[in-house]
Motif scaffolding. Structure first.
Motif, PDB file in Angstrom:
ATOM      1  N   GLN A  23       0.828  -1.205   0.000  1.00  0.00           N
ATOM      2  CA  GLN A  23       0.000   0.000   0.000  1.00  0.00           C
ATOM      3  C   GLN A  23       0.865   1.258   0.000  1.00  0.00           C
ATOM      4  OE1 GLN A  23      -3.462  -0.196  -0.268  1.00  0.00           O
ATOM      5  NE2 GLN A  23      -3.004   1.878  -0.926  1.00  0.00           N
ATOM      6  N   ALA A  24       1.930   1.262   0.789  1.00  0.00           N
ATOM      7  CA  ALA A  24       2.816   2.432   0.840  1.00  0.00           C
ATOM      8  C   ALA A  24       3.502   2.667  -0.501  1.00  0.00           C
ATOM      9  CB  ALA A  24       3.862   2.254   1.947  1.00  0.00           C
ATOM     10  N   ALA A  25       3.980   1.610  -1.137  1.00  0.00           N
ATOM     11  CA  ALA A  25       4.651   1.756  -2.439  1.00  0.00           C
ATOM     12  C   ALA A  25       3.684   2.311  -3.479  1.00  0.00           C
ATOM     13  CB  ALA A  25       5.223   0.417  -2.892  1.00  0.00           C
ATOM     14  N   GLU A  26       2.456   1.832  -3.473  1.00  0.00           N
ATOM     15  CA  GLU A  26       1.437   2.329  -4.403  1.00  0.00           C
ATOM     16  C   GLU A  26       1.093   3.791  -4.095  1.00  0.00           C
ATOM     17  OE1 GLU A  26      -1.937   1.487  -7.285  1.00  0.00           O
ATOM     18  OE2 GLU A  26       0.048   0.659  -6.982  1.00  0.00           O
ATOM     19  N   ASP A  27       0.862   4.101  -2.817  1.00  0.00           N
ATOM     20  CA  ASP A  27       0.471   5.455  -2.407  1.00  0.00           C
ATOM     21  C   ASP A  27       1.575   6.485  -2.630  1.00  0.00           C
ATOM     22  OD1 ASP A  27      -1.946   4.377  -1.642  1.00  0.00           O
ATOM     23  OD2 ASP A  27      -1.503   4.462   0.517  1.00  0.00           O
ATOM     24  N   MET A  28       2.839   6.069  -2.491  1.00  0.00           N
ATOM     25  CA  MET A  28       3.969   6.988  -2.626  1.00  0.00           C
ATOM     26  C   MET A  28       4.475   7.079  -4.064  1.00  0.00           C
ATOM     27  SD  MET A  28       5.825   5.796   0.855  1.00  0.00           S
ATOM     28  CE  MET A  28       6.768   7.180   1.434  1.00  0.00           C
ATOM     29  N   SER A  29       3.777   6.452  -4.987  1.00  0.00           N
ATOM     30  CA  SER A  29       4.065   6.531  -6.422  1.00  0.00           C
ATOM     31  C   SER A  29       5.412   5.938  -6.829  1.00  0.00           C
ATOM     32  CB  SER A  29       3.950   7.974  -6.908  1.00  0.00           C
ATOM     33  OG  SER A  29       2.630   8.433  -6.725  1.00  0.00           O
ATOM     34  N   TYR A  30       5.861   4.909  -6.120  1.00  0.00           N
ATOM     35  CA  TYR A  30       7.038   4.192  -6.592  1.00  0.00           C
ATOM     36  C   TYR A  30       6.697   3.537  -7.923  1.00  0.00           C
ATOM     37  CZ  TYR A  30       9.743   4.768  -2.335  1.00  0.00           C
ATOM     38  OH  TYR A  30      10.466   5.293  -1.321  1.00  0.00           O
ATOM     39  N   GLU A  31       7.682   3.373  -8.771  1.00  0.00           N
ATOM     40  CA  GLU A  31       7.486   2.735 -10.073  1.00  0.00           C
ATOM     41  C   GLU A  31       7.210   1.240  -9.930  1.00  0.00           C
ATOM     42  OE1 GLU A  31       7.509   2.145 -14.278  1.00  0.00           O
ATOM     43  OE2 GLU A  31       7.293   3.954 -13.085  1.00  0.00           O
ATOM     44  N   SER A  32       7.955   0.598  -9.002  1.00  0.00           N
ATOM     45  CA  SER A  32       7.849  -0.859  -8.898  1.00  0.00           C
ATOM     46  C   SER A  32       8.131  -1.331  -7.478  1.00  0.00           C
ATOM     47  CB  SER A  32       8.820  -1.533  -9.865  1.00  0.00           C
ATOM     48  OG  SER A  32      10.149  -1.181  -9.529  1.00  0.00           O
ATOM     49  N   LEU A  33       7.664  -2.536  -7.217  1.00  0.00           N
ATOM     50  CA  LEU A  33       7.950  -3.235  -5.970  1.00  0.00           C
ATOM     51  C   LEU A  33       8.273  -4.673  -6.348  1.00  0.00           C
ATOM     52  CD1 LEU A  33       8.086  -3.448  -2.904  1.00  0.00           C
ATOM     53  CD2 LEU A  33       5.597  -3.761  -2.885  1.00  0.00           C
ATOM     54  N   CYS A  34       9.507  -5.075  -6.118  1.00  0.00           N
ATOM     55  CA  CYS A  34       9.958  -6.417  -6.516  1.00  0.00           C
ATOM     56  C   CYS A  34      10.317  -7.233  -5.293  1.00  0.00           C
ATOM     57  CB  CYS A  34      11.164  -6.314  -7.445  1.00  0.00           C
ATOM     58  SG  CYS A  34      10.749  -5.513  -9.003  1.00  0.00           S
ATOM     59  N   ARG A  35      10.294  -8.537  -5.479  1.00  0.00           N
ATOM     60  CA  ARG A  35      10.595  -9.495  -4.439  1.00  0.00           C
ATOM     61  C   ARG A  35      11.774 -10.356  -4.841  1.00  0.00           C
ATOM     62  NH1 ARG A  35       7.504 -12.615  -1.191  1.00  0.00           N
ATOM     63  NH2 ARG A  35       9.576 -13.407  -0.903  1.00  0.00           N
ATOM     64  N   SER A  36      12.543 -10.771  -3.848  1.00  0.00           N
ATOM     65  CA  SER A  36      13.503 -11.837  -4.094  1.00  0.00           C
ATOM     66  C   SER A  36      12.722 -13.143  -4.147  1.00  0.00           C
ATOM     67  CB  SER A  36      14.538 -11.879  -2.965  1.00  0.00           C
ATOM     68  OG  SER A  36      13.885 -12.097  -1.733  1.00  0.00           O
ATOM     69  N   ASP A  37      13.313 -14.159  -4.706  1.00  0.00           N
ATOM     70  CA  ASP A  37      12.653 -15.462  -4.787  1.00  0.00           C
ATOM     71  C   ASP A  37      13.583 -16.505  -4.180  1.00  0.00           C
ATOM     72  OD1 ASP A  37      10.980 -17.568  -5.310  1.00  0.00           O
ATOM     73  OD2 ASP A  37      10.970 -17.324  -7.483  1.00  0.00           O
ATOM     74  N   HIS A  38      13.687 -16.459  -2.853  1.00  0.00           N
ATOM     75  CA  HIS A  38      14.502 -17.413  -2.106  1.00  0.00           C
ATOM     76  C   HIS A  38      13.580 -18.291  -1.278  1.00  0.00           C
ATOM     77  CE1 HIS A  38      18.197 -15.327  -3.130  1.00  0.00           C
ATOM     78  NE2 HIS A  38      17.637 -14.193  -2.752  1.00  0.00           N
ATOM     79  N   LEU A  39      13.982 -19.511  -1.028  1.00  0.00           N
ATOM     80  CA  LEU A  39      13.154 -20.438  -0.266  1.00  0.00           C
ATOM     81  C   LEU A  39      13.393 -20.336   1.230  1.00  0.00           C
ATOM     82  CD1 LEU A  39      13.479 -23.509  -2.633  1.00  0.00           C
ATOM     83  CD2 LEU A  39      11.621 -21.825  -2.522  1.00  0.00           C
ATOM     84  N   THR A  40      14.573 -19.887   1.620  1.00  0.00           N
ATOM     85  CA  THR A  40      14.906 -19.740   3.039  1.00  0.00           C
ATOM     86  C   THR A  40      15.675 -18.446   3.232  1.00  0.00           C
ATOM     87  OG1 THR A  40      17.005 -20.908   2.795  1.00  0.00           O
ATOM     88  CG2 THR A  40      15.082 -22.238   3.377  1.00  0.00           C
ATOM     89  N   GLY A  41      15.911 -18.094   4.488  1.00  0.00           N
ATOM     90  CA  GLY A  41      16.679 -16.907   4.810  1.00  0.00           C
ATOM     91  C   GLY A  41      18.076 -16.955   4.229  1.00  0.00           C
TER      92      GLY A  41
END
Length: 116
Positions: A23-41
């Motif tokens: 919600q914050a990324a959308e509200d603050m007009s960031y271009e993108s929000l990406c995730r890492s794709d790891h199975l564990t820490g």
């Protein structure tokens, strides 16, 4: 200038934190929000809260209208290429074309091979 955010979802991310970040990324007009794709820490702390990448991206697609998103890199070693393609197309369709897919053949220390 376009600015995006990248989150290490396996490092203490809960559904409530993810919802607030989205919600914050959308509200603050960031271009993108990406995730890492790891199975564990990354540092061997398997007991920390963690969200599976593709499930969390589906939530993002359903609760935003503008922001672009995707996995920074989804290793082909984690998914059959046909399944990864189907997941990416489904999310891109669900989000009206806002999903960006990053892939690789491996990671420096794939979660399937790493030992703490």
């Amino acid at each position: 200038m376009r600015v995006g955010i990248m989150i290490e979802g396996q490092e203490g991310l809960t559904w409530e934190r993810w919802r607030r970040l989205v919600q914050a990324a959308e509200d603050m007009s960031y271009e993108s929000l990406c995730r890492s794709d790891h199975l564990t820490g990354l540092w061997g702390e398997a007991k920390r809260p963690s969200l599976e990448t593709w499930t969390s991206l589906t939530m993002l697609a359903m609760h935003t209208r503008r922001i672009r998103f995707g996995p920074m890199v989804s290793p082909i070693t984690f998914y059959h290429p046909a399944l990864l393609a189907k997941m990416a197309v489904a999310l891109d369709t669900l989000s009206n074309g806002r999903m960006d897919l990053g892939t690789s053949t491996s990671t420096p220390c794939s979660a399937s091979r790493c030992r703490p």
